[in-house]
Design a protein around this motif. Structure first.
Motif, PDB file in Angstrom:
ATOM      1  N   THR A  44      29.394 -16.783 -42.610  1.00  0.00           N
ATOM      2  CA  THR A  44      28.404 -17.509 -42.206  1.00  0.00           C
ATOM      3  C   THR A  44      27.863 -16.903 -40.909  1.00  0.00           C
ATOM      4  O   THR A  44      28.373 -16.532 -39.948  1.00  0.00           O
ATOM      5  CB  THR A  44      28.677 -19.094 -42.021  1.00  0.00           C
ATOM      6  N   PRO A  45      26.464 -16.919 -40.772  1.00  0.00           N
ATOM      7  CA  PRO A  45      26.007 -16.693 -39.493  1.00  0.00           C
ATOM      8  C   PRO A  45      26.453 -17.359 -38.396  1.00  0.00           C
ATOM      9  O   PRO A  45      26.559 -16.516 -37.086  1.00  0.00           O
ATOM     10  CB  PRO A  45      24.268 -17.192 -39.676  1.00  0.00           C
ATOM     11  N   ARG A  46      27.007 -18.693 -38.302  1.00  0.00           N
ATOM     12  CA  ARG A  46      27.493 -19.207 -37.188  1.00  0.00           C
ATOM     13  C   ARG A  46      28.886 -18.644 -37.018  1.00  0.00           C
ATOM     14  O   ARG A  46      29.088 -18.417 -35.716  1.00  0.00           O
ATOM     15  CB  ARG A  46      27.724 -20.639 -37.460  1.00  0.00           C
ATOM     16  N   GLU A  47      29.436 -18.160 -37.939  1.00  0.00           N
ATOM     17  CA  GLU A  47      30.942 -17.640 -37.715  1.00  0.00           C
ATOM     18  C   GLU A  47      30.570 -16.293 -37.308  1.00  0.00           C
ATOM     19  O   GLU A  47      31.326 -15.700 -36.049  1.00  0.00           O
ATOM     20  CB  GLU A  47      31.801 -17.642 -39.177  1.00  0.00           C
ATOM     21  N   LEU A  48      29.583 -15.543 -37.573  1.00  0.00           N
ATOM     22  CA  LEU A  48      28.986 -14.147 -37.133  1.00  0.00           C
ATOM     23  C   LEU A  48      28.759 -14.173 -35.605  1.00  0.00           C
ATOM     24  O   LEU A  48      29.302 -13.497 -34.665  1.00  0.00           O
ATOM     25  CB  LEU A  48      28.141 -13.259 -37.869  1.00  0.00           C
ATOM     26  N   GLU A  49      28.271 -15.270 -35.147  1.00  0.00           N
ATOM     27  CA  GLU A  49      27.791 -15.236 -33.764  1.00  0.00           C
ATOM     28  C   GLU A  49      29.206 -15.616 -32.888  1.00  0.00           C
ATOM     29  O   GLU A  49      29.199 -15.054 -31.815  1.00  0.00           O
ATOM     30  CB  GLU A  49      26.615 -16.710 -33.593  1.00  0.00           C
ATOM     31  N   ARG A  50      29.833 -16.639 -33.311  1.00  0.00           N
ATOM     32  CA  ARG A  50      31.096 -16.758 -32.541  1.00  0.00           C
ATOM     33  C   ARG A  50      32.147 -15.579 -32.377  1.00  0.00           C
ATOM     34  O   ARG A  50      32.241 -15.336 -31.271  1.00  0.00           O
ATOM     35  CB  ARG A  50      31.907 -18.117 -32.940  1.00  0.00           C
ATOM     36  N   LEU A  51      32.371 -15.122 -33.495  1.00  0.00           N
ATOM     37  CA  LEU A  51      33.369 -14.037 -33.343  1.00  0.00           C
ATOM     38  C   LEU A  51      32.610 -12.803 -33.009  1.00  0.00           C
ATOM     39  O   LEU A  51      33.228 -11.740 -32.228  1.00  0.00           O
ATOM     40  CB  LEU A  51      33.726 -13.602 -34.749  1.00  0.00           C
ATOM     41  N   SER A  71      28.710  -1.226 -40.264  1.00  0.00           N
ATOM     42  CA  SER A  71      28.412  -0.701 -38.951  1.00  0.00           C
ATOM     43  C   SER A  71      28.175   0.659 -38.868  1.00  0.00           C
ATOM     44  O   SER A  71      27.453   1.343 -38.291  1.00  0.00           O
ATOM     45  CB  SER A  71      29.517  -1.209 -37.963  1.00  0.00           C
ATOM     46  N   ALA A  72      29.052   1.428 -39.820  1.00  0.00           N
ATOM     47  CA  ALA A  72      28.716   2.904 -40.012  1.00  0.00           C
ATOM     48  C   ALA A  72      27.498   3.196 -40.272  1.00  0.00           C
ATOM     49  O   ALA A  72      27.169   4.433 -39.940  1.00  0.00           O
ATOM     50  CB  ALA A  72      30.015   3.485 -40.644  1.00  0.00           C
ATOM     51  N   GLU A  73      26.822   2.609 -41.177  1.00  0.00           N
ATOM     52  CA  GLU A  73      25.594   2.820 -41.870  1.00  0.00           C
ATOM     53  C   GLU A  73      24.271   2.441 -40.707  1.00  0.00           C
ATOM     54  O   GLU A  73      23.248   2.508 -41.286  1.00  0.00           O
ATOM     55  CB  GLU A  73      25.275   2.243 -43.085  1.00  0.00           C
ATOM     56  N   GLY A  74      24.742   1.608 -39.820  1.00  0.00           N
ATOM     57  CA  GLY A  74      23.761   0.897 -38.857  1.00  0.00           C
ATOM     58  C   GLY A  74      23.159  -0.081 -39.353  1.00  0.00           C
ATOM     59  O   GLY A  74      21.811  -0.666 -38.998  1.00  0.00           O
ATOM     60  N   ASP A  75      23.632  -0.874 -40.436  1.00  0.00           N
ATOM     61  CA  ASP A  75      23.165  -2.137 -40.797  1.00  0.00           C
ATOM     62  C   ASP A  75      23.282  -3.353 -39.920  1.00  0.00           C
ATOM     63  O   ASP A  75      23.920  -3.028 -38.947  1.00  0.00           O
ATOM     64  CB  ASP A  75      23.759  -2.317 -42.277  1.00  0.00           C
ATOM     65  N   THR A  76      22.517  -4.401 -40.343  1.00  0.00           N
ATOM     66  CA  THR A  76      22.599  -5.487 -39.681  1.00  0.00           C
ATOM     67  C   THR A  76      23.667  -6.479 -40.333  1.00  0.00           C
ATOM     68  O   THR A  76      23.385  -6.768 -41.606  1.00  0.00           O
ATOM     69  CB  THR A  76      21.041  -6.297 -39.564  1.00  0.00           C
ATOM     70  N   PRO A  77      24.725  -6.739 -39.589  1.00  0.00           N
ATOM     71  CA  PRO A  77      25.594  -7.694 -40.065  1.00  0.00           C
ATOM     72  C   PRO A  77      25.246  -9.053 -40.649  1.00  0.00           C
ATOM     73  O   PRO A  77      25.670  -9.643 -41.809  1.00  0.00           O
ATOM     74  CB  PRO A  77      26.700  -7.853 -39.068  1.00  0.00           C
ATOM     75  N   SER A  78      24.236  -9.673 -40.116  1.00  0.00           N
ATOM     76  CA  SER A  78      23.978 -10.910 -40.528  1.00  0.00           C
ATOM     77  C   SER A  78      23.044 -11.025 -42.044  1.00  0.00           C
ATOM     78  O   SER A  78      23.358 -11.783 -42.660  1.00  0.00           O
ATOM     79  CB  SER A  78      22.888 -11.678 -39.787  1.00  0.00           C
ATOM     80  N   GLU A  79      22.719  -9.692 -42.313  1.00  0.00           N
ATOM     81  CA  GLU A  79      21.946  -9.268 -43.548  1.00  0.00           C
ATOM     82  C   GLU A  79      22.979  -9.037 -44.651  1.00  0.00           C
ATOM     83  O   GLU A  79      22.502  -8.826 -45.781  1.00  0.00           O
ATOM     84  CB  GLU A  79      20.825  -8.287 -43.454  1.00  0.00           C
ATOM     85  N   CYS A  80      24.088  -8.751 -44.262  1.00  0.00           N
ATOM     86  CA  CYS A  80      25.216  -8.234 -45.087  1.00  0.00           C
ATOM     87  C   CYS A  80      26.461  -9.321 -45.503  1.00  0.00           C
ATOM     88  O   CYS A  80      27.654  -8.944 -46.089  1.00  0.00           O
ATOM     89  CB  CYS A  80      25.907  -6.918 -44.729  1.00  0.00           C
TER      90      CYS A  80
END
Length: 186
Positions: A44-51, A71-80
């Protein structure tokens, strides 16, 4: 990438208990070169923010089904999401903050150190860096974090050719191994 071999020595719902047992194992080890690795499965976005706050510059990649992004492709984690995050070579002092941020997320802390002590009763000399780890999986029952659980599991890692070191180490801190010795990719 190298491999170690891990065997479970404790499973409990008490995070403080599993961390105390990990500390007792680390007290046996040569920790003059101690570092810590973190891994987590984030949904979840909340987990992503905390971690993300405690795992700066973490490597990450999407997992499950036809998901992609990293991250190697430069993508945005919250969108993946969902993603698997990993951060290596952290200071031991970062463990408390990481564990506080995990909440119910399946996550892993792996202490990497110089080596295990001599185990004369098992016929083993001092163990070197390869295979010298202690891992705590929180909210998961496996090293790959694929089996979410309400409990936490402590593993000792050894060289495959020194498998008898795992039960010896467990006995030194009042524990016993259970399950099979399993390959643990690093």
């Amino acid at each position: 990438m190298s491999n170690s071999y891990a065997q479970a020595v404790l499973r409990t719902t008490d995070l403080a208990e599993v961390l105390r047992a990990a500390g007792r194992l680390l007290d046996l080890a040569d920790t003059t070169e101690l570092e810590v690795d973190f891994e987590a499965r984030v949904s979840t976005p909340r987990e992503l923010e905390r971690l993300g706050g405690v795992m700066p510059d973490a490597e990450w990649w999407s997992y499950g089904g036809d998901r992609n992004g990293s991250s190697a492709e430069g993508d945005t984690p919250s969108e993946c999401l969902p993603i698997f995050m990993r951060r290596w070579c952290m200071a031991p002092e970062a463990v408390a903050g990481f564990l506080a941020a995990t909440g119910n997320v399946p996550a892993m802390v792996r202490w990497d150190f110089r080596g295990w002590p001599e185990a004369p009763e098992a016929g083993l000399g001092v163990g070197g860096t390869r295979g010298a780890y202690v891992t705590v999986c929180v909210n998961a029952r496996d090293l790959d974090l694929d089996e979410p659980a309400p409990d936490h599991t402590l593993y000792v890692h050894v060289k495959q050719v020194e498998a008898e070191r795992a039960p010896w180490l467990a006995a030194q801190v009042g524990l016993r191994v259970f399950g099979e010795l399993e390959m643990a990719p690093l």
